[in-house]
Design a protein around this motif. Sequence first.
Motif, PDB file in Angstrom:
ATOM      1  N   PRO A  68      -3.155  41.397 -22.203  1.00 52.04           N
ATOM      2  CA  PRO A  68      -3.208  42.522 -20.998  1.00 52.04           C
ATOM      3  C   PRO A  68      -2.628  41.726 -19.876  1.00 52.04           C
ATOM      4  N   ALA A  69      -2.082  42.647 -18.992  1.00 55.07           N
ATOM      5  CA  ALA A  69      -1.785  42.032 -17.487  1.00 55.07           C
ATOM      6  C   ALA A  69      -3.115  42.155 -16.607  1.00 55.07           C
ATOM      7  N   VAL A  70      -3.558  41.028 -16.351  1.00 61.23           N
ATOM      8  CA  VAL A  70      -4.802  40.957 -15.328  1.00 61.23           C
ATOM      9  C   VAL A  70      -4.388  40.302 -14.076  1.00 61.23           C
ATOM     10  N   GLY A  71      -4.994  40.779 -13.044  1.00 63.59           N
ATOM     11  CA  GLY A  71      -4.846  40.218 -11.820  1.00 63.59           C
ATOM     12  C   GLY A  71      -5.624  38.967 -11.410  1.00 63.59           C
ATOM     13  N   SER A  72      -7.062  39.086 -12.174  1.00 62.74           N
ATOM     14  CA  SER A  72      -7.915  38.041 -12.030  1.00 62.74           C
ATOM     15  C   SER A  72      -8.985  38.131 -13.467  1.00 62.74           C
ATOM     16  N   LEU A  73      -9.495  36.855 -13.828  1.00 64.95           N
ATOM     17  CA  LEU A  73     -10.483  36.885 -14.888  1.00 64.95           C
ATOM     18  C   LEU A  73     -11.746  37.019 -14.383  1.00 64.95           C
ATOM     19  N   ALA A  74     -12.846  37.696 -15.080  1.00 65.82           N
ATOM     20  CA  ALA A  74     -14.225  38.054 -14.703  1.00 65.82           C
ATOM     21  C   ALA A  74     -14.730  36.834 -14.427  1.00 65.82           C
ATOM     22  N   GLY A  75     -14.860  35.562 -15.265  1.00 70.49           N
ATOM     23  CA  GLY A  75     -15.660  34.674 -14.962  1.00 70.49           C
ATOM     24  C   GLY A  75     -15.592  33.797 -16.257  1.00 70.49           C
ATOM     25  N   LYS A  76     -16.657  33.064 -16.587  1.00 70.29           N
ATOM     26  CA  LYS A  76     -16.890  31.997 -17.764  1.00 70.29           C
ATOM     27  C   LYS A  76     -16.990  33.190 -18.891  1.00 70.29           C
ATOM     28  N   SER A 135      -8.411  29.318 -34.394  1.00 67.31           N
ATOM     29  CA  SER A 135      -9.058  30.397 -33.510  1.00 67.31           C
ATOM     30  C   SER A 135      -9.629  29.798 -32.476  1.00 67.31           C
ATOM     31  N   ARG A 136      -9.462  30.390 -31.289  1.00 62.60           N
ATOM     32  CA  ARG A 136      -9.854  30.099 -29.910  1.00 62.60           C
ATOM     33  C   ARG A 136     -10.372  31.318 -29.259  1.00 62.60           C
ATOM     34  N   GLN A 137     -11.592  31.452 -28.916  1.00 61.06           N
ATOM     35  CA  GLN A 137     -12.226  32.526 -28.347  1.00 61.06           C
ATOM     36  C   GLN A 137     -12.102  32.676 -26.713  1.00 61.06           C
ATOM     37  N   ARG A 138     -10.758  32.567 -26.243  1.00 60.32           N
ATOM     38  CA  ARG A 138     -10.382  32.650 -25.086  1.00 60.32           C
ATOM     39  C   ARG A 138      -9.230  33.564 -24.753  1.00 60.32           C
ATOM     40  N   PHE A 139      -9.074  33.972 -23.393  1.00 66.20           N
ATOM     41  CA  PHE A 139      -8.082  34.966 -22.965  1.00 66.20           C
ATOM     42  C   PHE A 139      -6.366  34.279 -23.180  1.00 66.20           C
ATOM     43  N   TRP A 140      -6.415  33.130 -22.404  1.00 65.12           N
ATOM     44  CA  TRP A 140      -5.151  32.510 -22.272  1.00 65.12           C
ATOM     45  C   TRP A 140      -4.435  31.714 -23.449  1.00 65.12           C
ATOM     46  N   GLY A 141      -3.996  32.597 -24.405  1.00 68.45           N
ATOM     47  CA  GLY A 141      -3.321  32.022 -25.801  1.00 68.45           C
ATOM     48  C   GLY A 141      -2.525  33.007 -26.241  1.00 68.45           C
ATOM     49  N   ALA A 142      -2.048  32.738 -27.347  1.00 67.29           N
ATOM     50  CA  ALA A 142      -1.216  33.788 -28.203  1.00 67.29           C
ATOM     51  C   ALA A 142      -1.799  34.440 -28.926  1.00 67.29           C
ATOM     52  N   PRO A 143      -2.175  35.738 -28.801  1.00 64.22           N
ATOM     53  CA  PRO A 143      -2.936  36.567 -29.643  1.00 64.22           C
ATOM     54  C   PRO A 143      -2.639  36.584 -31.144  1.00 64.22           C
ATOM     55  N   ILE A 144      -3.720  36.560 -31.975  1.00 65.64           N
ATOM     56  CA  ILE A 144      -3.476  36.360 -33.394  1.00 65.64           C
ATOM     57  C   ILE A 144      -2.994  37.812 -33.942  1.00 65.64           C
ATOM     58  N   PRO A 145      -1.674  38.004 -34.333  1.00 71.62           N
ATOM     59  CA  PRO A 145      -1.516  39.434 -34.828  1.00 71.62           C
ATOM     60  C   PRO A 145      -1.803  40.122 -35.935  1.00 71.62           C
ATOM     61  N   ARG A 200      -9.973  30.397  -9.024  1.00 78.94           N
ATOM     62  CA  ARG A 200      -9.309  30.820  -7.695  1.00 78.94           C
ATOM     63  C   ARG A 200      -9.195  32.670  -7.488  1.00 78.94           C
ATOM     64  N   GLN A 201      -9.740  33.003  -8.670  1.00 80.67           N
ATOM     65  CA  GLN A 201      -9.715  34.544  -8.714  1.00 80.67           C
ATOM     66  C   GLN A 201      -8.447  35.218  -8.906  1.00 80.67           C
ATOM     67  N   ILE A 202      -7.492  34.506  -9.590  1.00 82.22           N
ATOM     68  CA  ILE A 202      -6.325  35.003  -9.840  1.00 82.22           C
ATOM     69  C   ILE A 202      -5.860  35.009 -11.498  1.00 82.22           C
ATOM     70  N   GLY A 203      -4.633  35.664 -11.551  1.00 83.10           N
ATOM     71  CA  GLY A 203      -4.504  35.800 -13.129  1.00 83.10           C
ATOM     72  C   GLY A 203      -3.924  34.215 -13.407  1.00 83.10           C
ATOM     73  N   PRO A 204      -4.056  33.952 -14.853  1.00 86.37           N
ATOM     74  CA  PRO A 204      -3.761  32.716 -15.291  1.00 86.37           C
ATOM     75  C   PRO A 204      -2.208  32.691 -15.248  1.00 86.37           C
ATOM     76  N   ALA A 205      -1.496  33.926 -15.530  1.00 88.20           N
ATOM     77  CA  ALA A 205       0.055  33.904 -15.410  1.00 88.20           C
ATOM     78  C   ALA A 205       0.424  33.627 -14.031  1.00 88.20           C
ATOM     79  N   SER A 206      -0.039  34.058 -12.902  1.00 86.44           N
ATOM     80  CA  SER A 206       0.388  33.825 -11.576  1.00 86.44           C
ATOM     81  C   SER A 206       0.238  32.151 -11.364  1.00 86.44           C
ATOM     82  N   TRP A 207      -0.923  31.820 -11.619  1.00 89.46           N
ATOM     83  CA  TRP A 207      -1.259  30.223 -11.379  1.00 89.46           C
ATOM     84  C   TRP A 207      -0.260  29.459 -12.236  1.00 89.46           C
ATOM     85  N   THR A 208       0.075  29.727 -13.566  1.00 84.73           N
ATOM     86  CA  THR A 208       1.036  29.046 -14.430  1.00 84.73           C
ATOM     87  C   THR A 208       2.354  28.980 -13.634  1.00 84.73           C
ATOM     88  N   GLN A 209       2.725  30.321 -13.377  1.00 89.81           N
ATOM     89  CA  GLN A 209       4.485  30.287 -12.846  1.00 89.81           C
ATOM     90  C   GLN A 209       4.290  29.624 -11.467  1.00 89.81           C
TER      91      GLN A 209
END
Length: 880
Positions: free
Chosen positions: A474-482, A442-452, A109-118
């Motif tokens: 990071p706050a993102v308006g959309s994600l680039a792709g797979k 470990s998960r190699q994706r954006f939408w998860g809790a960062p390992i500190p 949908r070319q939006i940020g996952p935070a917006s979609w989730t909310q």
Amino acid sequence: MRVSHQCWKWLRRFYGTVPPEEVNLVEIGQKWKSKVLRGPTVQNVTEKKKKYILSMFPYPSGSLHIGHLRVYTITDALNRFYKLNGYQVLHPMGWDAFGLPAENAAIERQIGPASWTQQNIAKMKQQLNSMLANFDWDREVTTCSPDYYKFTQKIFLELHKHGLAYQKDAEINWDPVDQTVLANEQVDSQGRSWRSGAVVEKRKLKQWFLGITKFAHSLQKDLQLLDEWPQNVKTMQKNWIGESYGTEVKFPLSQKDSGQITVFTTRVETVFSVQYIALATKHPLVEKAALSDPGLKNFLKHAESLPEDSKEGYLLNSIHAQHPLLSASKKEVPVFVAPYVLSTYGHGAVMGCPAHDQRDFTFWKHNMPKIEMRPTVVPKNDSPAALRELPYVGKSGVINCPGSDFDGMDTQVASQAIATALEQKGMGKATVTYKLRDWLISRQRFWGAPIPIIHCDDCGSVPVPEQDLPVRLPAVGSLAGKGSSLKTMHEFVNTTCPSCGSPAKRETDTMDTFMDSSWYFFRYTDPKNTEKPFGFDVASKNLPVDLYIGGIEHAILHLLYSRFISKFLASVGKWGDKLGNGEPFKKLVTQGMVHGRTLIDPETGRFLKSDEVTSIEGDDLIIKATGQKPSVAYEKMSKSKYNGADPDLCIQTHGADATRAHILFQAPISEILSWDEAKIVGVERWLHKVIKLTRKSAIKDSAVNDMKAPTASDHEICFFNDVQKLLKSITFSFTESLSLNTVVSDYMKLTNLIENAHHSKLINSTLLTKSLKILITSMYPITPTVAEEAFSILSGSKSNGWNLYVWPEAEAIKESELVNYQVVINGKMRFTHNAATSFINDKDSAIKTLLSSKDGQKYLSGKSIKRVIMRNKVISFVVN
């Protein structure tokens, strides 16, 4: 009949309002919705009476389905029941909001996952309100909120501090489409990803693990303490952990300086029957040998497509092993590579005993069919010649190994003696092994809790200081792709080392979402705490969870990881003082799935949409295009089968109360629910009856709290007892059996009982009203708006001492207090008279009553009474 929406509109225009005899469940639901959502106003709640009722929190996918509705109706009914019984109930709700589905949906949908989730959370919360769920919204948690994952990171660092979070190279399942690691459970039997369907690749990556195996023994042992868990769930967890007691045996290699092969066995008494060693395809010796053996290299490539139970093997001609207890003159033990050996179990090597193991027998017959097997365990009281069928897999017997120190020894005794002999020679030791592996997070994706963790060239891997938490996405308006990951976001990656101040890189893996859900039930107890994940004192007052309800699909991983984190937190904190074993869930209920009516074309097997069929006489359906009857089945709801049901539409059509009651009435909690909305008319009919009965009773309302037994008739006593029996059954179903389907049927029985008594006019209005109040209050947990409406009608402007929010206490069953008196006239028994035991206390009144009765008129009219004697149950008249 249910009145249509258009009909209601017409009735309102005609009457100015709905006729008083009609019942509109949808309007009743809307009328009391806000009050019901606030929950019952309960008095005299004590600290001693507490209940923590929890449903597995949902993933905010966008809308609730009937399965969601089922589990939340169950927990809400129990929540309201215990509140009416004076309990302080914790009934929270939150959102398991991180994960790949939201990320992929946001990319599409070319939006940020935070917006979609909310957006999804807002929609699902509105649906929960529509179904009247009374949750503690002030305790709401959302795992993708920095206020929550700050403490997920803190728990990770606590694990790291205790050596239970570490990074290592590991072979993993890689999804080339979703660009992330997959757990073994997320790969199907065809080697494809459970979500993308892509063929999974094997890769070696540096990954973060949690040391769950350090808790493996307590996780297995403490299953026996969970006597309120379903046995099948405990069995699944036990098999997953796979605790095995046995012996490590070392087989020296014949080649000089080649070391040894270590195997694990639970049956060391069969060691003299070893005829080969089998190694996993990933065993270090195999990988080394493949460098100089082209045939082995080809076999290993071929083995990737073989099933785990394959009987194929590859003989390593360059490697031979020696038996640790037999003399060097004995024949060397051949070494095979075998796909059936798991590299993750034991040491990735097994000793092959074809005479005493079915799997080894099958492998041996395929690879070495001409060589005789060597049985060394024989049944008791049998000679070796009597062992006609191989393999002999029995564990009881005697050792048949002439020349050894163990010949003739009972197998149980021999097992311990052989283990001791191996240990004395430095060739083995007793040990425990597990199938359970450390938890790869470990998960190699954006939408998860960062390992500190921060990686510094000079300092290595450095934990992020506590005061710098949370490490925010990071706050993102959309994600680039797979393949979107934190690696591509340089403003996130580049930082400074908190230890030396040099330029450094942040860890770019995020945590498995099971990490978020492994401790959320702790956070519910103290959701506003800004310093700690939760206060241990607060947690101790509420944990363990008294009742945890969710799907069987979470029987292994979620529950196992939650038990692990709970035990860890109990070991480092104070909440474990209340329950030293750290088990978080006292009672577990796994509700059955919801299946939908599925229509299938019998000729083509194609799934049919509802508008492709039409109804004819009765309930029969025909396919419009062909005139044939469709095949009807109930299957798991899915879009492709056109068998889903919209909870919102059901509530809008029938009302929330009817929907809730129908969900519970159709099947026991643990069984599959075959959803058939057409059958809801039975529930609607019952609820209409309750309201109409209440309206009739309101005219004669009397506020009397006790049944005056001495003046009660047999009919009234029987009615009273039936009411109490049903109340006891309803209460038992809520507290013990959780048979909420029978609760609804008991409501219906109680309603019919009251209705029949009302029509019979044999029961006094006081008792009828009291029984109706029992029905209305007991209905409140499942049908709260109808209960509120009935309470309002029956109470009027005054409650008359009746509190809707106090659960009625069942009274003792009463025996009939009426006596059959024998009336004797001049020595002959003429008739009987049914009256209370106090009847003969007032002699004059008794005589007057008897003379006026029908039988008295027959036998005593016109007679001169000379004397009346009243003794026990006999009334004797002496007359002229």
